[in-house]
Design an enzyme around this catalytic site. Structure first.
Site, mmCIF file in Angstrom:
data_model
loop_
_atom_site.group_PDB
_atom_site.id
_atom_site.type_symbol
_atom_site.label_atom_id
_atom_site.label_comp_id
_atom_site.label_asym_id
_atom_site.label_seq_id
_atom_site.Cartn_x
_atom_site.Cartn_y
_atom_site.Cartn_z
ATOM 1 N N SER A 35 57.364 96.990 36.622
ATOM 2 C CA SER A 35 56.273 96.223 35.862
ATOM 3 C C SER A 35 56.448 96.417 34.239
ATOM 4 C CB SER A 35 54.928 96.476 36.421
ATOM 5 O OG SER A 35 54.205 97.399 36.048
ATOM 6 N N LYS A 78 50.310 100.208 32.052
ATOM 7 C CA LYS A 78 50.347 98.873 31.371
ATOM 8 C C LYS A 78 50.367 98.956 29.598
ATOM 9 C CE LYS A 78 50.404 96.987 35.407
ATOM 10 N NZ LYS A 78 51.612 96.625 35.823
#
Length: 175
Positions: A35, A78
């Site tokens: 990701s 993230k």
């Protein structure tokens, strides 16, 4: 007896010091999944700086670590896109808007195919952050209601240094 006591005190000191460092200063975290590609890769080992956010506020583009709410001992890595009080929106062309202005970024891997819950403007609360993975079409992030907005008290820290693989050893570039 004196030597046993001395060794025991030394070991106690080492254990207490290690506990304090891991709890308040930094910890090792392993990247799992794709990701955050191309910035971070599956299997990368990072040191997370847990002390900076005690003295300063998180900034846009910081790469952060936070626990996944629904699975113990699972942490997400993230990038902060939206800051407290801002409105985040992703249009049908995959363009990210912050308070009506296009977000300028150079690390997103591809055009966003699914804006998720950001297809409508999302206004962040006074302690909320909107986070996304750099590999936009292969990331479970704030666009997904399961992850949602991240609260300030959920932040473990900021990715600081990559320690493995050795060939990529160095400080993490956040912008």
């Amino acid at each position: 007896m004196k030597e046993i006591l001395s060794t025991s005190l030394y070991l106690l000191f080492v254990l207490v010091a290690t506990f304090l460092v891991v709890t308040y200063v930094g910890q090792r975290t392993k990247v799992s999944g794709a990701s955050m590609e191309p910035t971070l890769h599956d299997g990368d080992n990072l040191i997370v700086d847990k002390i900076s956010y005690r003295f300063e506020e998180p900034k846009r583009y910081d790469i952060i670590v936070f626990p996944f709410r629904y699975e113990e001992k699972t942490f997400y890595i993230k990038r902060i896109i939206g800051l407290p009080g801002e409105t985040v929106y992703i249009d049908e062309y995959g363009i990210i808007y912050i308070d009506g202005n296009i977000l300028t970024e150079s690390y997103g891997k591809e055009i966003i195919a699914d804006p998720g819950r950001a297809y409508e403007p999302i206004t962040l609360g006074e302690d909320e952050y909107f986070v996304m993975g750099d590999n936009r079409n292969n990331s479970s992030d704030s666009r997904d209601p399961v992850v949602g907005n991240i609260h300030r008290d959920e932040l473990v820290g900021k990715a600081w240094m990559r320690i493995w693989p050795f060939g990529k050893f160095g400080f993490i570039k956040h912008q």
